[in-house]
Design a protein around this motif. Structure first.
Motif, mmCIF file in Angstrom:
data_model
loop_
_atom_site.group_PDB
_atom_site.id
_atom_site.type_symbol
_atom_site.label_atom_id
_atom_site.label_comp_id
_atom_site.label_asym_id
_atom_site.label_seq_id
_atom_site.Cartn_x
_atom_site.Cartn_y
_atom_site.Cartn_z
ATOM 1 N N PHE A 1 -75.681 22.665 19.086
ATOM 2 C CA PHE A 1 -74.835 22.866 17.903
ATOM 3 C C PHE A 1 -74.736 21.630 17.005
ATOM 4 O O PHE A 1 -74.525 21.760 15.803
ATOM 5 C CB PHE A 1 -73.439 23.317 18.326
ATOM 6 N N SER A 2 -74.892 20.454 17.573
ATOM 7 C CA SER A 2 -74.780 19.243 16.742
ATOM 8 C C SER A 2 -75.894 19.160 15.700
ATOM 9 O O SER A 2 -75.790 18.378 14.750
ATOM 10 C CB SER A 2 -74.803 17.990 17.626
ATOM 11 N N LYS A 3 -76.933 19.984 15.848
ATOM 12 C CA LYS A 3 -78.038 19.980 14.883
ATOM 13 C C LYS A 3 -78.006 21.219 13.974
ATOM 14 O O LYS A 3 -78.949 21.469 13.239
ATOM 15 C CB LYS A 3 -79.372 19.887 15.618
ATOM 16 N N TRP A 4 -76.918 21.966 14.038
ATOM 17 C CA TRP A 4 -76.788 23.162 13.213
ATOM 18 C C TRP A 4 -76.089 22.836 11.892
ATOM 19 O O TRP A 4 -75.112 22.077 11.857
ATOM 20 C CB TRP A 4 -75.953 24.230 13.921
ATOM 21 N N ASP A 5 -76.572 23.430 10.810
ATOM 22 C CA ASP A 5 -75.852 23.508 9.544
ATOM 23 C C ASP A 5 -75.520 24.980 9.335
ATOM 24 O O ASP A 5 -76.423 25.805 9.177
ATOM 25 C CB ASP A 5 -76.714 23.014 8.373
ATOM 26 N N ILE A 6 -74.225 25.317 9.359
ATOM 27 C CA ILE A 6 -73.811 26.715 9.231
ATOM 28 C C ILE A 6 -73.248 26.977 7.835
ATOM 29 O O ILE A 6 -72.318 26.291 7.386
ATOM 30 C CB ILE A 6 -72.754 27.083 10.291
ATOM 31 N N PHE A 7 -73.831 27.956 7.170
ATOM 32 C CA PHE A 7 -73.387 28.387 5.841
ATOM 33 C C PHE A 7 -72.883 29.827 5.949
ATOM 34 O O PHE A 7 -73.036 30.473 6.985
ATOM 35 C CB PHE A 7 -74.555 28.322 4.851
ATOM 36 N N PRO B 1 -71.205 21.842 15.159
ATOM 37 C CA PRO B 1 -72.078 22.059 14.001
ATOM 38 C C PRO B 1 -71.442 21.525 12.718
ATOM 39 O O PRO B 1 -70.222 21.336 12.646
ATOM 40 C CB PRO B 1 -72.204 23.584 13.937
ATOM 41 N N ARG B 2 -72.283 21.288 11.719
ATOM 42 C CA ARG B 2 -71.791 20.983 10.376
ATOM 43 C C ARG B 2 -71.570 22.328 9.687
ATOM 44 O O ARG B 2 -72.505 23.115 9.542
ATOM 45 C CB ARG B 2 -72.812 20.138 9.593
ATOM 46 N N VAL B 3 -70.348 22.579 9.302
ATOM 47 C CA VAL B 3 -69.999 23.876 8.716
ATOM 48 C C VAL B 3 -69.722 23.689 7.234
ATOM 49 O O VAL B 3 -69.069 22.715 6.830
ATOM 50 C CB VAL B 3 -68.775 24.487 9.433
ATOM 51 N N HIS B 4 -70.230 24.609 6.421
ATOM 52 C CA HIS B 4 -70.128 24.493 4.964
ATOM 53 C C HIS B 4 -69.310 25.660 4.406
ATOM 54 O O HIS B 4 -69.860 26.689 4.011
ATOM 55 C CB HIS B 4 -71.531 24.483 4.347
#
Length: 266
Positions: free
Chosen positions: A70-76, A110-113
């Motif tokens: 999850f640390s490599k996920w970008d969630i849009f 994750p990085r969440v946008h």
């Protein structure tokens, strides 16, 4: 337009579906990490976050390929409602409650946008859409250097009317060709003000997956897969535009009576 057909998978229950969805998502994750060391995924709301959590929070099989990094996920968000982020209609809140807050610390965050909460009360959601498009440009590249962003995976639901994202049957937004993110003020489903990825962005993704469960979906699934008059439905347009890049994960109840050939495993 793609000339190839989507993949239709059918499982006896949501547990079996979630198990196969996990394999599929992590296969997409691993391919994306090999390409560019990040996994750019867009998700919608509805029942999808619940099924996604069931899939991704289940114990793995111990192999390195079966770990959600999850640390490599970008969630849009494939679409979002123009409401505060803590509102019950918010897709962000739904994903946060079902999945994000339950991710074990060792898997990373994750990085969440999310959308810009400062503009959810604007009379016109266009500014909200413009700001989200700018966020995509920041991550994917400026709009003048790429025609469309390329998501590694877009995860979608399908409404009983055949809508997906906030793209509704017969709506003028289905003809939008230039914008990456569009505003809608007259959604036939409440709340009326929303933003959504446009059809060209969805079909340009490397892979697209729909999750559709329950016997309440069988009539619309017959239209989407078997009926000529269903070809103009938004979910059908994704099938036509992305072809074999599309995989449908359904339970048996959702595809009862559908004659389109289905598979039982990946």
């Amino acid at each position: 337009m793609s000339g190839s057909s989507p993949n239709l998978y059918s499982f006896p229950n949501t547990d079996a579906l979630a198990q196969q969805l996990r394999t599929y998502v992590l296969k997409n994750q691993n391919a994306a990490l090999a390409r560019h060391n990040t996994f750019r995924v867009a998700v919608s709301g509805g029942s999808l976050p619940t099924v996604l959590a069931k899939a991704l929070l289940a114990p793995g099989n111990g192999s390195p390929e079966d770990i959600a990094q999850f640390s490599k996920w970008d969630i849009f968000f494939a679409d979002e409602r123009a409401v505060p982020l803590d509102h019950s209609d918010s897709n962000y809140k739904l994903l946060k409650d079902e999945l994000l807050e339950k991710i074990p610390a060792e898997l990373g965050k994750p990085r969440v946008h999310p959308i810009d909460a400062n503009h959810v009360n604007d009379e016109d959601p266009q500014e909200l859409a413009d700001l989200y498009q700018e966020e995509l440009m920041r991550i994917f590249a400026a709009k003048d250097s790429v025609k469309l962003p390329v998501f590694d995976l877009i995860l979608l639901g399908c409404g009983p009317d055949g809508h997906t994202c906030s793209l509704f049957p017969g709506h003028e937004l289905l003809r939008e060709k230039d914008a990456w993110v569009a505003a809608i003020s007259d959604s036939p489903k409440p709340p009326p003000k929303r933003i959504t990825l446009t059809l060209p962005v969805v079909t340009h993704a490397i892979n697209v997956a729909f999750v559709a469960t329950g016997s309440g979906k069988k009539d619309i699934m017959k239209q989407i897969f078997d009926a000529e008059e269903g070809r103009s439905l938004p979910s059908s347009l994704v099938n036509q535009g992305a072809g074999e890049k599309v995989s449908w994960f359904t339970d048996n109840g959702a595809v009862e009576g559908v004659s389109f050939p289905r598979r039982g495993s990946l």
